[in-house]
Design an enzyme around this catalytic site. Structure first.
Site, PDB file in Angstrom:
ATOM      1  N   HIS A 310       0.802  -1.220   0.000  1.00 54.78           N
ATOM      2  CA  HIS A 310       0.000   0.000   0.000  1.00 54.78           C
ATOM      3  C   HIS A 310       0.834   1.269   0.000  1.00 54.78           C
ATOM      4  O   HIS A 310       0.333   2.330  -0.380  1.00 54.78           O
ATOM      5  CB  HIS A 310      -0.951   0.003   1.207  1.00 54.78           C
ATOM      6  CG  HIS A 310      -2.179  -0.814   0.990  1.00 54.78           C
ATOM      7  ND1 HIS A 310      -2.221  -2.169   1.222  1.00 54.78           N
ATOM      8  CD2 HIS A 310      -3.424  -0.480   0.547  1.00 54.78           C
ATOM      9  CE1 HIS A 310      -3.425  -2.631   0.936  1.00 54.78           C
ATOM     10  NE2 HIS A 310      -4.179  -1.625   0.529  1.00 54.78           N
ATOM     11  N   GLY A 311       2.058   1.206   0.426  1.00 52.93           N
ATOM     12  CA  GLY A 311       2.865   2.418   0.403  1.00 52.93           C
ATOM     13  C   GLY A 311       4.223   2.228   1.043  1.00 52.93           C
ATOM     14  O   GLY A 311       4.421   1.343   1.882  1.00 52.93           O
TER      15      GLY A 311
END
Length: 458
Positions: A310-311
């Site tokens: 996700h990041g």
């Protein structure tokens, strides 16, 4: 969009895929310019990797695909994250050089996490013998670049649309259903997600020390609604657009906030991602076939990677591992105990864990997340004037109305409405409702400057 649809529908069958491919390239290059080369590189490498696998060079083809895709994803998404952490470690040992100040900031190509996983699913499935290698580059490249779901998912596997590439179900009925689904997603995005996004952004922008406990809870509950209706709304739009072009994408959300356990939550939330990790990471690691302790390790690995996907931030890693801890706790035996409790207790437990997890997802960094959690669970009246202003600013009748709407549509209400309230036997009601939603959405977009798509950054 009207030009692309017109060209697509009037063209002969053999040209439809080419038109969609060229339109998708134009769409992506318009926003990303030369970064479109990265996506095309991934498509070319995986296309030939599939050929190599089918011709008997199985490990070479699969290795080439995995190495290329993970290298591109690792460089563009995690280059700065890696060196920032390396810099922090060296600083702890007294490093005073300026080498790290000269490193460039690498731009993240939009959608790279999605199309990378799509192409990897193709080569892995060819390697496992689940699908034959595609021998038409335009067909394969159309699958990789298809604009309806390119920039924010859902993750569409090649195996799910292989047959559809040359046998699209193009009909007025499909187009009509696609338009309705698109309008539903657009309405969820602009009316509900944006409303709660403004509240969450306003509260998270304040100094946490000045917030009251009720205001902190308001901020994270607002974000919980925002992220669900933002992402599920975008998935609805992508599924609707795909349907308009003759493709049936699989569902990506199934009312996750009605879940009664974290295990069930992950069967309902971002389904295309959770099943991807299950099939290509968890099972590849051995799944639950090597004893319970190895199973727990495999689950933690999967949720570590889920967070990192996700990041490039430790916040996302902690968020993923936080969910992994509860998945393991439930697997150890808590799930059996929980399932025998009163259902509202099951729902309360699940929502509490999910909402706490969203704090790590939304906060700027770990220290901010921990301060926010302390504010939530250690009562504080905060700065009275500030909280009075925030309450007056956000808790308007319009907001309270959308709270009710968000709660209702977090449950399987639309299916009931679709079956009972908007039946075909009232012929004018259905088009009036959907046309009204569409017009109001366009008016809202035209009159508002606040319109973030928060999943673009992933």
């Amino acid at each position: 969009m009207p030009i692309v649809l017109a060209a697509y529908f009037i063209s002969p069958k053999r040209l439809k895929t080419l038109i969609l491919f060229l339109a998708s390239l134009f769409f992506y290059a318009w926003g990303e310019q030369l970064l479109v080369i990265i996506m095309l590189t991934s498509a070319v490498v995986d296309f030939f990797a599939g050929q190599l696998i089918e011709k008997g060079f199985r490990k070479l083809g699969l290795g080439m695909s995995i190495a290329t895709n993970l290298s591109l994803l690792g460089f563009f998404k995690y280059f700065n994250f890696t060196f920032d952490n390396f810099h922090a470690i060296l600083d702890g040992f007294g490093y005073t050089g300026d080498f790290f100040d000269t490193l460039p900031t690498i731009a993240l190509p939009i959608g790279i996490s999605f199309y990378t996983f799509q192409t990897l699913s193709y080569t892995i499935d060819v390697y496992r013998g689940k699908v034959p290698a595609n021998r038409n580059f335009v067909d394969f490249a159309c699958y990789v670049t298809m604009f309806p779901q390119l920039v924010a998912g859902p993750i569409v596997r090649y195996a799910d649309i292989n047959d559809q590439l040359n046998n699209k179900e193009i009909s007025f009925s499909n187009f009509h259903k696609g338009v309705e689904r698109f309008i539903i997603g657009l309405s969820k995005k602009v009316f509900i997600a944006n409303t709660f996004g403004a509240i969450a952004d306003g509260i998270f922008a304040e100094d946490i020390g000045n917030l009251s406990t009720p205001m902190a809870w308001l901020g994270i509950v607002a974000y919980s609604f925002q992220i669900y209706f933002d992402f599920s709304g975008y998935s609805d739009m992508a599924i609707g657009l795909g349907r308009m072009f003759g493709f049936k994408f699989l569902e990506n959300f199934n009312y996750p906030y009605i879940s009664k356990s974290i295990k069930e939550f992950w069967r309902r939330w971002h389904i295309s991602l959770s099943t991807w990790f299950r099939d290509y990471v968890y099972i590849s690691l051995g799944g639950n076939r090597s004893g319970k302790y190895r199973t727990y390790v495999n689950l933690f690995i999967v949720f570590f990677v889920t967070g990192l996907w996700h990041g490039a931030s430790w916040n996302f890693v902690v968020w993923g591992l936080f969910h992994g801890v509860f998945i393991v706790i439930e697997r150890v035996g808590f799930d059996a105990w929980l399932s025998s409790r009163w259902k509202p207790i099951q729902h309360f437990y699940t929502l509490l864990v999910v909402i706490i997890g969203w704090v790590f997802f939304r906060a700027a960094d770990l220290s901010t997340a921990l301060l926010y959690l302390k504010k939530m669970f250690v009562y504080s009246s905060g700065e009275v004037s500030l909280n009075s202003y925030l309450a007056y600013h956000h808790l308007t009748p319009r907001t309270l109305f959308f709270v009710l709407v968000a709660v209702v549509f977090s449950m399987p209400v639309y299916k009931f409405l679709d079956d009972k309230v908007l039946p075909e036997r009232i012929p004018l009601l259905r088009p009036v409702v959907f046309c009204s939603l569409f017009v109001l959405s366009i008016v809202y977009i035209g009159s508002e400057t606040y319109n973030p798509f928060i999943y673009f950054r992933f």
